[in-house]
Design a protein around this motif. Structure first.
Motif, PDB file in Angstrom:
ATOM      1  N   LEU A  38      -3.879   3.536   1.374  1.00 31.35           N
ATOM      2  CA  LEU A  38      -3.114   3.636   2.849  1.00 31.35           C
ATOM      3  C   LEU A  38      -3.507   4.857   3.653  1.00 31.35           C
ATOM      4  CD1 LEU A  38      -1.049   2.796   4.813  1.00 31.35           C
ATOM      5  CD2 LEU A  38       0.930   3.903   3.646  1.00 31.35           C
ATOM      6  N   VAL A  92      -4.920   2.498   6.171  1.00 30.36           N
ATOM      7  CA  VAL A  92      -5.661   1.480   5.420  1.00 30.36           C
ATOM      8  C   VAL A  92      -7.202   1.872   5.290  1.00 30.36           C
ATOM      9  CG1 VAL A  92      -5.736  -0.844   5.065  1.00 30.36           C
ATOM     10  CG2 VAL A  92      -3.780   0.015   6.596  1.00 30.36           C
ATOM     11  N   LEU A 115       0.826  -1.167   0.196  1.00 33.83           N
ATOM     12  CA  LEU A 115      -0.120  -0.286  -0.072  1.00 33.83           C
ATOM     13  C   LEU A 115       0.921   1.380   0.034  1.00 33.83           C
ATOM     14  CD1 LEU A 115      -2.841  -1.187   2.824  1.00 33.83           C
ATOM     15  CD2 LEU A 115      -2.890  -0.824   0.093  1.00 33.83           C
ATOM     16  N   ARG A 149      -4.795  -2.105  11.002  1.00 35.99           N
ATOM     17  CA  ARG A 149      -5.348  -1.053  11.446  1.00 35.99           C
ATOM     18  C   ARG A 149      -5.385  -0.935  13.113  1.00 35.99           C
ATOM     19  NH1 ARG A 149     -10.670  -1.432   8.395  1.00 35.99           N
ATOM     20  NH2 ARG A 149     -10.272  -0.351   6.441  1.00 35.99           N
ATOM     21  N   VAL A 206      -6.125  -6.704   7.229  1.00 31.32           N
ATOM     22  CA  VAL A 206      -6.504  -5.102   7.297  1.00 31.32           C
ATOM     23  C   VAL A 206      -6.852  -4.736   8.627  1.00 31.32           C
ATOM     24  CG1 VAL A 206      -7.912  -3.442   6.431  1.00 31.32           C
ATOM     25  CG2 VAL A 206      -6.868  -4.949   4.907  1.00 31.32           C
ATOM     26  N   TYR A 229      -8.628  -0.828  -1.033  1.00 30.15           N
ATOM     27  CA  TYR A 229      -7.886  -0.215   0.037  1.00 30.15           C
ATOM     28  C   TYR A 229      -6.908   0.754  -0.469  1.00 30.15           C
ATOM     29  CZ  TYR A 229     -10.250  -3.567   2.975  1.00 30.15           C
ATOM     30  OH  TYR A 229     -11.167  -4.599   3.740  1.00 30.15           O
TER      31      TYR A 229
END
Length: 224
Positions: free
Chosen positions: A222, A212, A163, A200, A196, A220
């Protein structure tokens, strides 16, 4: 990460041969027989390079279409017919091709051209990436938020690194499953979503931290 190639050619034998050879050389290969199917894959999976034999497909990739979100700058190598001449090659470059290879294709030459094009369009990844209060040291595999080290599992770090290559771009779920977990076909799985969620929880240390970001129905990114 493994480079993903979209191979668009109406001949099953050609697609099968090239897919086997390219896969053995470490590429992830997506196949399409016709332009519409190829455009859907380009939009869904965002390949790193397109191999195609239809000039119209090359032009449509470059021009884009209303409501469609594929990468219009994706590099394209045209696989031209055996009877192609200089006029055909020039026309392909005018319509947006990055390289042109005439049939019959010599695989070693095709492989060399693919790698050369990917080198030109892929800048070297930064060893240390800073996105706001988030710092990622790729070589040391160390992540910090607000100067405090965050301990991540292997796939969590790889997901974050993917990401971070383009922090504001939306990565599709299929793209992340392919690049981080090596999925070779589209499948229903909660693997990405669960990673994810854990990522987080580890990154968001203070009120206002928001990493995220979920883009509903797509994937998704970042940060916002």
């Amino acid at each position: 990460m493994t480079a993903a190639l979209l191979l668009a050619d109406p001949e099953p034998a050609t697609r099968g041969y090239l897919e086997r050879q390219l896969a053995s050389d470490g590429f992830h290969v997506l196949q399409a027989a016709f332009g519409g199917e190829a455009l859907a894959l380009a939009e869904r999976s965002r390949p790193d390079l397109v191999l195609c034999s239809e000039l119209d497909l090359c032009a449509r990739l470059r021009e884009g279409e209303p409501g469609r979100t594929w990468n219009r700058d994706v590099p394209v190598i045209m696989l031209g017919p055996e009877e192609a001449d200089a006029v055909d090659r020039v026309r392909a470059f005018q319509r947006g091709a990055d390289d042109y290879l005439q049939s019959p294709v010599v695989y070693d030459e095709l492989l060399a051209r693919i790698r050369a094009v990917l080198r030109r369009v892929s800048p070297p990844a930064a060893e240390v990436v800073e996105v706001g209060d988030l710092t990622i040291d790729r070589l040391a595999r160390v992540v910090a938020v607000h100067g405090e080290t965050v301990h991540l599992a292997g796939k969590e770090f790889e997901l974050l690194s993917a990401l971070a290559t383009e922090p504001h771009r939306v990565f599709t779920k299929d793209e992340l499953l392919r690049d981080v977990w090596g999925y070779r076909s589209f499948t229903r799985t909660r693997t990405l979503d669960s990673h994810v969620s854990r990522l987080r929880q580890k990154l968001e240390r203070k009120p206002g931290d928001h990493f995220v970001v979920n883009v509903w129905g797509v994937g998704y990114k970042l940060v916002e």
